[in-house]
Design an enzyme around this catalytic site. Structure first.
Site, mmCIF file in Angstrom:
data_model
loop_
_atom_site.group_PDB
_atom_site.id
_atom_site.type_symbol
_atom_site.label_atom_id
_atom_site.label_comp_id
_atom_site.label_asym_id
_atom_site.label_seq_id
_atom_site.Cartn_x
_atom_site.Cartn_y
_atom_site.Cartn_z
ATOM 1 N N THR A 2 -51.394 -37.277 -8.910
ATOM 2 C CA THR A 2 -52.534 -38.014 -9.460
ATOM 3 C C THR A 2 -52.866 -39.241 -8.626
ATOM 4 O OG1 THR A 2 -51.001 -39.225 -10.888
ATOM 5 C CG2 THR A 2 -52.049 -37.281 -11.822
ATOM 6 N N ALA A 53 -46.405 -49.059 -11.205
ATOM 7 C CA ALA A 53 -47.245 -47.943 -11.614
ATOM 8 C C ALA A 53 -48.396 -47.824 -10.639
ATOM 9 C CB ALA A 53 -47.766 -48.151 -13.031
ATOM 10 N N LYS A 54 -48.820 -46.579 -10.447
ATOM 11 C CA LYS A 54 -49.909 -46.314 -9.504
ATOM 12 C C LYS A 54 -51.127 -47.156 -9.845
ATOM 13 C CE LYS A 54 -48.428 -41.541 -9.051
ATOM 14 N NZ LYS A 54 -48.572 -40.195 -9.596
ATOM 15 N N ARG A 55 -51.432 -47.212 -11.128
ATOM 16 C CA ARG A 55 -52.686 -47.855 -11.519
ATOM 17 C C ARG A 55 -52.694 -49.354 -11.274
ATOM 18 N NH1 ARG A 55 -50.101 -46.305 -15.971
ATOM 19 N NH2 ARG A 55 -49.281 -47.926 -17.311
#
Ligand code: GLU
Ligand code: ZN
Length: 304
Positions: A17, A239-241
């Site tokens: 993702t 976290a990626k976000r």
């Protein structure tokens, strides 16, 4: 650790993702070390069922990041190519359609006794007897009236959950047809002969429901090893976000993989990983894994 009866099969199961960040890379490294330290087969499995969140470029970026770190694999799978397996497993379970919205569930859970503590509400069983035929339905598993206990081989932690009161009937297929992670992971680990699941501690609380699914489907339960998630300087999980530094950026900036590996190993704070030299290869870390597991288990996973 006892000598395994079956040959070890381990896996790393990223969701494509976005770009892998250092936290994902550390989990990937530890999963690989655990497999290779036991001479096992290592699987790379892309958990790409949630097509709305998948980024096409992330598959290759992940492969290249892993290769760059020297973490190889013996077989690769994409969950999106395995839908019939999940459908077959779903068909063997006692499920029922549910048309509730998140709001309806939250309201009903609030109205009944224990309000949820932070996590998603325990589904109060609204559609057990029937549902609204005019709305798209998800499928929930009618969980057995049992308490499931699991233990972690790395930390020695134990966790028991009552399926009815702590977990509730959970979704195995969303109302848009997407199979739930819990179902796919259980089917795949069994299908692929995975014996050892090393993954992030964020999944520890989901382990009892996955073990319950294994039992209902007649699958063996693998060994579980949950590793701490990497945190930033504020102690917050990467976290990626939140724009955690992607591995790709380090790779493209000409950073040396040996240096990144050394930093990942040290960041655990587990002897003897905490004292590795400034640059190491993944292979050089293999013999350290057993020492680390034997002598310095993580203290507690607690409520991650
Ligand atoms: N795909 C999950 C993730 O990206 C990992 C699932 C697992 O290891 O069981 O966090
Ligand atoms: Zn419902």
């Amino acid at each position: 650790m006892t000598v395994p009866a079956r040959p070890v099969v381990g896996r790393f199961a990223p969701s494509p993702t976005g770009a892998m960040h250092l936290g994902n890379a550390r989990t990937a490294l530890l999963a690989w070390l655990h497999t290779r330290a036991q001479g096992g087969r290592h699987i790379l499995r892309f958990e790409d069922l949630d097509t709305g969140r998948v980024r096409g470029w992330a598959y290759d970026a992940t492969r290249r990041d892993l290769e760059w770190l020297g973490l190889d694999w013996d077989a690769e799978y994409l969950q999106s190519e395995r839908l019939p397996l999940y459908a077959e497993a779903l068909g063997r379970l006692d499920t029922y359609p549910c048309t509730c919205t998140r709001r309806e569930i939250a309201a009903a859970a609030q109205a009944s006794a224990g309000a949820p503590h932070g996590e998603e509400a325990v589904y109060p069983g609204l559609c057990r007897a029937g549902r609204d035929p005019n709305r798209p339905a998800s499928r929930r598993w009618r969980v057995p009236d049992e308490t499931v206990c699991v233990s972690d081989e790395l930390t020695g932690a134990n966790l028991c959950q009552s399926l009815r009161s702590d977990v509730g009937d959970f979704v195995l297929q969303r109302n848009d047809g997407v199979f739930a992670y819990h179902l796919a992971v259980v089917v795949d680990d069994a299908e692929m002969g995975v014996t050892d699941i090393l993954r992030g501690a964020d999944l520890w609380m989901a382990t009892p429901r996955q073990v319950a699914l294994q039992e209902a489907l007649g699958y063996p339960t693998p060994r579980y090893l949950h590793v701490p998630l990497m945190t930033d300087f504020r102690g917050e999980r990467l976290a990626k976000r939140d724009g955690a530094p992607p591995l790709m950026a380090l790779r493209e900036a000409g950073e040396l993989p040996g240096k990144v590996l050394a930093e990942l190993a040290r960041s655990l704070g587990w002897p003897p990983f905490d004292a590795v030299p400034d640059a190491v290869t993944a292979t050089e870390l293999i013999p350290l894994w057993h020492q680390s597991v034997h002598f310095h288990p993580v203290k507690s996973l607690s409520q991650t």
